[in-house]
Design a protein around this motif. Structure first.
Motif, PDB file in Angstrom:
ATOM      1  N   PRO A 377       0.864  -1.189   0.000  1.00  0.00           N
ATOM      2  CA  PRO A 377       0.000   0.000   0.000  1.00  0.00           C
ATOM      3  C   PRO A 377       0.897   1.235   0.000  1.00  0.00           C
ATOM      4  O   PRO A 377       1.615   1.493   0.966  1.00  0.00           O
ATOM      5  CB  PRO A 377      -0.788  -0.133   1.303  1.00  0.00           C
ATOM      6  CG  PRO A 377       0.099  -0.939   2.208  1.00  0.00           C
ATOM      7  CD  PRO A 377       0.901  -1.856   1.326  1.00  0.00           C
ATOM      8  N   VAL A 378       0.854   1.999  -1.074  1.00  0.00           N
ATOM      9  CA  VAL A 378       1.751   3.137  -1.252  1.00  0.00           C
ATOM     10  C   VAL A 378       0.991   4.436  -0.994  1.00  0.00           C
ATOM     11  O   VAL A 378      -0.087   4.655  -1.552  1.00  0.00           O
ATOM     12  CB  VAL A 378       2.360   3.147  -2.671  1.00  0.00           C
ATOM     13  CG1 VAL A 378       3.216   4.393  -2.895  1.00  0.00           C
ATOM     14  CG2 VAL A 378       3.191   1.889  -2.889  1.00  0.00           C
ATOM     15  N   GLY A 390       5.429   7.995  -4.334  1.00  0.00           N
ATOM     16  CA  GLY A 390       5.071   7.896  -2.926  1.00  0.00           C
ATOM     17  C   GLY A 390       5.989   6.928  -2.222  1.00  0.00           C
ATOM     18  O   GLY A 390       7.045   6.554  -2.743  1.00  0.00           O
ATOM     19  N   HIS A 391       5.595   6.523  -1.027  1.00  0.00           N
ATOM     20  CA  HIS A 391       6.420   5.614  -0.244  1.00  0.00           C
ATOM     21  C   HIS A 391       5.604   4.412   0.221  1.00  0.00           C
ATOM     22  O   HIS A 391       4.458   4.552   0.656  1.00  0.00           O
ATOM     23  CB  HIS A 391       7.008   6.317   0.978  1.00  0.00           C
ATOM     24  CG  HIS A 391       8.153   7.225   0.641  1.00  0.00           C
ATOM     25  ND1 HIS A 391       7.963   8.532   0.255  1.00  0.00           N
ATOM     26  CD2 HIS A 391       9.495   7.018   0.637  1.00  0.00           C
ATOM     27  CE1 HIS A 391       9.140   9.095   0.017  1.00  0.00           C
ATOM     28  NE2 HIS A 391      10.082   8.194   0.246  1.00  0.00           N
ATOM     29  N   ALA A 392       6.245   3.253   0.138  1.00  0.00           N
ATOM     30  CA  ALA A 392       5.676   2.040   0.722  1.00  0.00           C
ATOM     31  C   ALA A 392       5.833   2.118   2.239  1.00  0.00           C
ATOM     32  O   ALA A 392       6.585   2.949   2.755  1.00  0.00           O
ATOM     33  CB  ALA A 392       6.386   0.817   0.160  1.00  0.00           C
ATOM     34  N   PRO A 393       5.153   1.248   2.989  1.00  0.00           N
ATOM     35  CA  PRO A 393       5.322   1.263   4.438  1.00  0.00           C
ATOM     36  C   PRO A 393       6.782   1.108   4.880  1.00  0.00           C
ATOM     37  O   PRO A 393       7.167   1.645   5.925  1.00  0.00           O
ATOM     38  CB  PRO A 393       4.468   0.076   4.899  1.00  0.00           C
ATOM     39  CG  PRO A 393       3.389  -0.004   3.870  1.00  0.00           C
ATOM     40  CD  PRO A 393       4.071   0.325   2.579  1.00  0.00           C
ATOM     41  N   THR A 399       7.383   4.618  -7.709  1.00  0.00           N
ATOM     42  CA  THR A 399       6.873   5.423  -8.819  1.00  0.00           C
ATOM     43  C   THR A 399       5.915   4.593  -9.657  1.00  0.00           C
ATOM     44  O   THR A 399       6.196   3.422  -9.955  1.00  0.00           O
ATOM     45  CB  THR A 399       8.026   5.919  -9.715  1.00  0.00           C
ATOM     46  OG1 THR A 399       8.943   6.673  -8.929  1.00  0.00           O
ATOM     47  CG2 THR A 399       7.503   6.790 -10.849  1.00  0.00           C
ATOM     48  N   VAL A 400       4.793   5.199 -10.043  1.00  0.00           N
ATOM     49  CA  VAL A 400       3.859   4.555 -10.970  1.00  0.00           C
ATOM     50  C   VAL A 400       3.569   5.516 -12.117  1.00  0.00           C
ATOM     51  O   VAL A 400       3.733   6.725 -11.981  1.00  0.00           O
ATOM     52  CB  VAL A 400       2.533   4.156 -10.275  1.00  0.00           C
ATOM     53  CG1 VAL A 400       2.784   3.175  -9.147  1.00  0.00           C
ATOM     54  CG2 VAL A 400       1.793   5.384  -9.756  1.00  0.00           C
ATOM     55  N   GLY A 401       3.146   4.978 -13.252  1.00  0.00           N
ATOM     56  CA  GLY A 401       2.889   5.793 -14.430  1.00  0.00           C
ATOM     57  C   GLY A 401       1.482   6.329 -14.487  1.00  0.00           C
ATOM     58  O   GLY A 401       0.789   6.223 -15.510  1.00  0.00           O
ATOM     59  N   HIS A 406      -2.196  12.060  -5.539  1.00  0.00           N
ATOM     60  CA  HIS A 406      -1.733  12.726  -4.320  1.00  0.00           C
ATOM     61  C   HIS A 406      -2.630  12.460  -3.121  1.00  0.00           C
ATOM     62  O   HIS A 406      -3.854  12.546  -3.188  1.00  0.00           O
ATOM     63  CB  HIS A 406      -1.645  14.239  -4.542  1.00  0.00           C
ATOM     64  CG  HIS A 406      -1.401  15.011  -3.290  1.00  0.00           C
ATOM     65  ND1 HIS A 406      -2.378  15.762  -2.676  1.00  0.00           N
ATOM     66  CD2 HIS A 406      -0.308  15.116  -2.502  1.00  0.00           C
ATOM     67  CE1 HIS A 406      -1.894  16.312  -1.575  1.00  0.00           C
ATOM     68  NE2 HIS A 406      -0.631  15.938  -1.448  1.00  0.00           N
ATOM     69  N   ASN A 407      -1.996  12.101  -2.002  1.00  0.00           N
ATOM     70  CA  ASN A 407      -2.652  11.878  -0.720  1.00  0.00           C
ATOM     71  C   ASN A 407      -3.653  10.726  -0.750  1.00  0.00           C
ATOM     72  O   ASN A 407      -4.613  10.701   0.009  1.00  0.00           O
ATOM     73  CB  ASN A 407      -3.332  13.141  -0.201  1.00  0.00           C
ATOM     74  CG  ASN A 407      -3.344  13.178   1.321  1.00  0.00           C
ATOM     75  OD1 ASN A 407      -2.482  12.603   1.970  1.00  0.00           O
ATOM     76  ND2 ASN A 407      -4.334  13.854   1.895  1.00  0.00           N
ATOM     77  N   THR A 408      -3.415   9.771  -1.626  1.00  0.00           N
ATOM     78  CA  THR A 408      -4.206   8.543  -1.619  1.00  0.00           C
ATOM     79  C   THR A 408      -3.274   7.367  -1.336  1.00  0.00           C
ATOM     80  O   THR A 408      -2.064   7.447  -1.556  1.00  0.00           O
ATOM     81  CB  THR A 408      -4.916   8.293  -2.963  1.00  0.00           C
ATOM     82  OG1 THR A 408      -3.932   8.045  -3.995  1.00  0.00           O
ATOM     83  CG2 THR A 408      -5.763   9.480  -3.365  1.00  0.00           C
TER      84      THR A 408
END
Length: 429
Positions: A377-378, A390-393, A399-401, A406-408
């Motif tokens: 969950p990123v 974003g960051h993983a736990p 990074t995704v394409g 943002h903020n999800t």
């Protein structure tokens, strides 16, 4: 009035700056870029190394040069520990690492009266925790919660106990209030920070410890992730791990302060553990958490460090298999016991740092490779190029394409290592 702020140093300084920003805005003042014209400038200084001192002085001089008519105010660790030196820089307002509200009161007075003021207390006499408003950046993604101030470890290379004083903890009821407020404001992750959070509760004298605080945060914080700041190895006990494992929002990222992998060097540093105790903490975390990201700090070329001792450190970091490391050549901190020890040549310190960094990079790439094929969950923080980052736990960047995340928090299947981070594909919901 218009106020520009520049912050040096650690997350605690960053936290205290954002608290001052909130208060200044509430008082009706306008925050401007530090390089822009302003009525007043605040420099929140750092003194963790001699280099930090130098940078603090540079930023004070820059503020005076940019706007000669502006009031220049300085606070933080450099001012706290170098009062007379700071006075020589011609600063209008000097305060240290305590009482931010009074600091801002004095700033407003200084703009009106143009009278120079120095108000530095004795940090070692402090006994109460200064409660500041928690918060974060305006994007509402990650917030910091300062839960502790001060340190009594007195490592031989460190001046921070003299800058911050003894351990003081945020009361549990105040922590609960701040966590609920941050949750209601839409933050998705909370970073638990302090000068030495492993000592949380020592001053409360009621048996409260860090894990009690984390359980409270998990209860009050809803789905907000909990991310820990730096931990001392002694914090990680079997009881700590058993209780931490039950917290569904606790991120499996543990930054265990190390500094050296050689027992003789650790003794010279006055660190309160040896490599056996440190490795016990590493093994406990891996027993209770699925491939957690265990990260650390390393100082190379500490006074009197021999090549044999450094070799022990290299072997030890390999044994621990860190996910990431922060590596620094030793920097002399005047006023500490280590400054009076026999110094290792700087070229040797830097050469050892480079060798350790090569080992660290190999371990980092190995950890990233183990993430490929897993789903995390990123928490996405920003758009970058044609995608989102974003960051993983485990705090690995992902990074995704796809833009607009943002903020999800999105489940992402990791498909590849991407430089110092990971690349993946959001799973369909």
């Amino acid at each position: 009035m218009k106020i520009g702020i520049y912050t040096l140093g650690c997350k605690v300084n960053q936290y205290e700056t954002q608290a001052m920003e909130q208060e200044l805005t509430a008082r009706g003042h306008e925050l401007v870029d530090f390089e822009s014209p302003a009525d007043a400038y605040i420099i929140n200084t750092c003194s963790v190394t001699a280099v930090s001192d130098k940078k603090s002085r540079q930023m004070i001089r820059r503020a005076k040069k940019n706007s000669p008519d502006a009031v220049v105010a300085a606070c933080g660790c450099y001012v706290q520990t170098h009062e007379e030196e700071a006075k020589s820089l011609g600063i209008d307002l000097l305060m240290g690492t305590n009482d931010r509200a009074r600091f801002l009161d004095r700033l407003e007075e200084a703009v009106k009266t143009r009278e120079a003021v120095a108000d530095i207390d004795d940090a070692l006499r402090r006994r109460t925790f200064e409660v500041l408003p928690a918060g974060g950046m305006a994007n509402r993604t990650r917030a910091m919660l300062k839960v502790e101030d001060g340190c009594v470890n007195f490592c031989t290379y460190c001046i921070i106990p003299y800058a911050r004083g003894p351990v003081r903890s945020l009361p549990m009821d105040k922590a609960a209030e701040q966590v609920r407020a941050l949750c209601s404001q839409g933050y998705r992750e909370l970073v638990v920070t302090g000068i030495e959070i492993s000592s949380y509760g020592h001053d409360l004298k009621d048996g409260t410890t860090l894990i009690d605080l984390l359980e409270l945060i998990a209860r009050e914080g809803g789905e907000m992730r909990i991310r820990l700041g730096s931990l001392e190895p002694r914090t990680v006990t079997r009881e700590f791990c058993e209780r931490a494992k039950k917290l569904p929002t606790l991120c499996p990222h543990f930054h265990l302060s190390m500094q050296s992998g050689c027992d003789a060097t650790l003794r010279r540093m006055n660190r309160r553990y040896d490599t056996a105790r440190y490795y016990e903490s590493v093994e406990l975390l891996r027993e209770y958490f699925d491939d957690p990201a265990i990260t650390t700090d390393l100082i190379t070329g500490f006074p009197e460090e021999t090549e044999e001792e450094f070799g022990e450190t290299l072997a030890f970091i390999e044994k621990c298999g860190f996910a990431a490391m922060h590596i620094f050549p030793y920097s002399v901190r005047p006023g500490t016991k280590a400054a009076a020890m026999a110094q290792v040549d700087m070229s040797v310190r830097e050469e050892r740092a480079a060798r350790a960094a090569a080992v660290a990079e190999r371990m980092h790439q190995g950890y990233l490779a183990r993430c490929v094929g897993k789903t995390f969950p990123v928490l996405f923080e920003q758009d970058r190029g044609e995608g989102s980052v974003g960051h993983a736990p485990n705090y690995m960047p992902v990074t995704v394409g796809m833009k607009g995340l943002h903020n999800t928090v999105q489940n992402v299947r990791i498909t590849a290592v991407d430089g110092d981070g990971l690349r993946g594909e959001p799973e369909e919901t």
